[in-house]
Design a protein around this motif. Structure first.
Motif, mmCIF file in Angstrom:
data_model
loop_
_atom_site.group_PDB
_atom_site.id
_atom_site.type_symbol
_atom_site.label_atom_id
_atom_site.label_comp_id
_atom_site.label_asym_id
_atom_site.label_seq_id
_atom_site.Cartn_x
_atom_site.Cartn_y
_atom_site.Cartn_z
ATOM 1 N N PHE A 96 0.801 -1.222 0.000
ATOM 2 C CA PHE A 96 0.000 0.000 0.000
ATOM 3 C C PHE A 96 0.838 1.279 0.000
ATOM 4 C CE2 PHE A 96 -3.250 -2.771 2.266
ATOM 5 C CZ PHE A 96 -4.067 -2.882 1.160
ATOM 6 N N ALA A 97 2.034 1.229 0.592
ATOM 7 C CA ALA A 97 2.748 2.487 0.817
ATOM 8 C C ALA A 97 4.181 2.534 0.298
ATOM 9 C CB ALA A 97 2.763 2.789 2.321
ATOM 10 N N ILE A 98 4.736 1.399 -0.105
ATOM 11 C CA ILE A 98 6.154 1.372 -0.458
ATOM 12 C C ILE A 98 6.409 0.975 -1.905
ATOM 13 C CG2 ILE A 98 8.345 0.182 0.003
ATOM 14 C CD1 ILE A 98 7.618 0.143 2.944
ATOM 15 N N ASN A 99 5.822 -0.130 -2.337
ATOM 16 C CA ASN A 99 6.233 -0.749 -3.600
ATOM 17 C C ASN A 99 6.040 0.115 -4.833
ATOM 18 O OD1 ASN A 99 7.072 -2.942 -2.178
ATOM 19 N ND2 ASN A 99 5.415 -4.295 -2.789
ATOM 20 N N ILE A 141 -3.406 5.679 4.472
ATOM 21 C CA ILE A 141 -2.623 5.184 3.343
ATOM 22 C C ILE A 141 -1.899 6.340 2.654
ATOM 23 C CG2 ILE A 141 -2.742 4.152 1.037
ATOM 24 C CD1 ILE A 141 -5.037 2.411 2.040
ATOM 25 N N GLN A 142 -2.606 7.434 2.430
ATOM 26 C CA GLN A 142 -1.995 8.586 1.778
ATOM 27 C C GLN A 142 -0.838 9.148 2.594
ATOM 28 O OE1 GLN A 142 -4.671 11.515 -0.093
ATOM 29 N NE2 GLN A 142 -6.360 10.108 0.227
ATOM 30 N N SER A 143 -1.007 9.185 3.915
ATOM 31 C CA SER A 143 0.062 9.703 4.774
ATOM 32 C C SER A 143 1.271 8.776 4.769
ATOM 33 C CB SER A 143 -0.451 9.891 6.208
ATOM 34 O OG SER A 143 -0.738 8.653 6.831
ATOM 35 N N GLU A 144 1.026 7.467 4.688
ATOM 36 C CA GLU A 144 2.125 6.512 4.647
ATOM 37 C C GLU A 144 2.877 6.580 3.322
ATOM 38 O OE1 GLU A 144 3.046 3.559 7.210
ATOM 39 O OE2 GLU A 144 2.805 5.628 7.872
ATOM 40 N N VAL A 145 2.153 6.764 2.227
ATOM 41 C CA VAL A 145 2.804 6.923 0.923
ATOM 42 C C VAL A 145 3.724 8.143 0.946
ATOM 43 C CG1 VAL A 145 2.437 7.450 -1.519
ATOM 44 C CG2 VAL A 145 0.971 5.774 -0.376
ATOM 45 N N ALA A 146 3.205 9.242 1.497
ATOM 46 C CA ALA A 146 3.993 10.482 1.576
ATOM 47 C C ALA A 146 5.192 10.308 2.502
ATOM 48 C CB ALA A 146 3.110 11.621 2.084
ATOM 49 N N ARG A 147 5.043 9.489 3.518
ATOM 50 C CA ARG A 147 6.120 9.283 4.481
ATOM 51 C C ARG A 147 7.268 8.474 3.892
ATOM 52 N NH1 ARG A 147 5.746 5.498 9.924
ATOM 53 N NH2 ARG A 147 7.751 6.067 10.804
ATOM 54 N N TRP A 148 6.930 7.378 3.171
ATOM 55 C CA TRP A 148 7.964 6.463 2.717
ATOM 56 C C TRP A 148 8.609 6.870 1.405
ATOM 57 C CZ3 TRP A 148 10.019 3.530 6.140
ATOM 58 C CH2 TRP A 148 9.274 3.003 7.186
ATOM 59 N N SER A 200 2.061 -1.751 -11.485
ATOM 60 C CA SER A 200 0.806 -1.864 -12.227
ATOM 61 C C SER A 200 -0.418 -1.274 -11.530
ATOM 62 C CB SER A 200 0.535 -3.342 -12.547
ATOM 63 O OG SER A 200 0.408 -4.101 -11.342
ATOM 64 N N TYR A 201 -0.271 -0.771 -10.324
ATOM 65 C CA TYR A 201 -1.458 -0.210 -9.675
ATOM 66 C C TYR A 201 -1.103 0.952 -8.757
ATOM 67 C CZ TYR A 201 -0.322 -2.799 -5.319
ATOM 68 O OH TYR A 201 0.279 -3.279 -4.191
ATOM 69 N N ASP A 202 -2.084 1.789 -8.524
ATOM 70 C CA ASP A 202 -1.969 2.912 -7.603
ATOM 71 C C ASP A 202 -2.856 2.594 -6.407
ATOM 72 O OD1 ASP A 202 -2.581 5.387 -6.221
ATOM 73 O OD2 ASP A 202 -1.710 6.447 -7.930
ATOM 74 N N PRO A 203 -2.278 2.433 -5.206
ATOM 75 C CA PRO A 203 -3.072 2.031 -4.048
ATOM 76 C C PRO A 203 -4.136 3.047 -3.648
ATOM 77 C CG PRO A 203 -0.887 2.725 -3.372
ATOM 78 C CD PRO A 203 -0.871 2.640 -4.860
ATOM 79 N N VAL A 204 -3.976 4.286 -4.068
ATOM 80 C CA VAL A 204 -4.952 5.331 -3.718
ATOM 81 C C VAL A 204 -6.041 5.446 -4.776
ATOM 82 C CG1 VAL A 204 -5.280 7.788 -3.264
ATOM 83 C CG2 VAL A 204 -3.263 6.614 -2.350
#
Length: 324
Positions: free
Chosen positions: A98-101, A305-312, A109-113
């Motif tokens: 969800f936040a790293i790959n 999820i959005q905050s974790e994406v921004a964090r990592w 192939s996908y956007d978790p958001v």
């Protein structure tokens, strides 16, 4: 006359739409499939299967688990993306998916958001800094000093390139100024095996997998990489307590469905997951394994999820880790 015909036509269309809506099957209308991006027997699979058994009672339909490992979660995610957006196919995965790959793989192939709708956050487990049981370091300060004193420094294992263990190790190196070299493995199990044997000097890994090894005196815990101490290891300090700030993260798990899934179906799934998490036997089982429930509303999980994406994202970029 024309106005009357127009009104009658509009009323007729509304009535037909109402009948069609009334005849639409209530959710769920068939088996619910939980797609897991890891092999059977792993942590995510264990969580999904434990909850699936309870959810079937709430939903009134069978809930099964389908393991689709590989490609950093992309195989499992693809199955959910290609399914109908009706809530009957659920993706349950961990932090990386969800936040790293998406920031790690050159092609993803996908956007978790954008591609998925959040359902609920489920479980979290803190990471523990562990060393071999016979390591000369009995504290974080001694570990850092050892890394600085040795010509070649020390090495640290991780679950894989760009994994949480890798990123935390890089953060730890930057915060302490120690000489630590990264050694990437294909999963937690082989990495921990080499830490236990002394081939690798240290590792950040979830308490879910390290807990039994610590209890068996096969690993020595030096610190918890979390905001507070772990209930399973109350005598082990956090890195923050030791003056090392910002090196804290846990592995977490959550559930999403295909974007466009109707809100009532998402709400029903959230309710079923929540009820399962609140079952006393589930809480006891997870607590014994070092896991803590942290359920949320769909909106809260989406924000998380959005905050974790921004964090990592910046940490991954700084680490230079990439996967083709």
């Amino acid at each position: 006359m024309l106005l009357r015909r127009t009104l009658l036509a509009a009323l007729s269309a509304t009535a037909v739409a109402g009948v069609a809506h009334a005849q639409a099957p209530a959710f769920p209308s068939r088996t619910v499939t939980i797609v897991v991006p890891f092999p059977a027997g792993g942590i995510t699979d264990t969580i999904a299967r434990a909850l699936a058994q309870k959810m079937a009672d709430t939903l009134g339909k069978p809930v099964i688990v389908d393991n689709k490992p590989g490609a950093g979660g992309q195989i499992a995610a693809s199955q959910v993306k290609q399914a109908d957006a009706d809530g009957h196919t659920v993706y349950v995965a961990a932090t990386e998916m969800f936040a790293i790959n998406q920031n790690l793989f050159r092609k993803f192939s996908y956007d978790p958001v954008k591609d998925f709708a959040p359902v609920i956050s489920l479980i979290a487990s803190p990471l523990v800094l562990v060393v071999p049981s016979n390591s000369p370091a009995n504290s974080v300060a001694e570990l850092v000093q050892l890394a600085k004193s040795r010509k070649d420094g020390l090495n640290f294992a991780s679950q894989g390139m760009g994994s949480i263990g890798h990123l935390l190790g890089e953060l730890f190196r930057g915060k302490t100024g120690g000489h630590f070299q990264h050694v990437a493995y294909k999963g937690s199990a082989p990495a921990l095996q080499d830490v236990m044997s002394g081939q690798v000097d240290m590792m950040f890994d979830p308490i879910i997998s390290t807990g039994p090894l610590i209890a068996g005196k096969k690993l020595k815990p030096l610190a918890i990489a979390a905001a507070k101490r772990a209930a399973q290891l109350p005598d082990v300090p956090t890195l923050g307590e030791l003056g090392i700030q910002g090196v804290d993260a846990g592995v977490w798990f959550g559930a999403v469905v295909k974007a466009g899934t109707p809100a009532p179906a998402i709400a029903k799934l959230n309710e079923a997951f929540l009820k399962a998490l609140n079952e006393p036997d589930i809480q006891k089982r997870f607590a014994e394994q070092g896991m803590q429930a942290f359920p949320s509303t769909p909106a809260q999980f989406g924000s998380f999820i959005q905050s974790e994406v921004a964090r990592w994202a910046p940490l991954i970029k700084a680490s230079g880790a990439t996967i083709d």
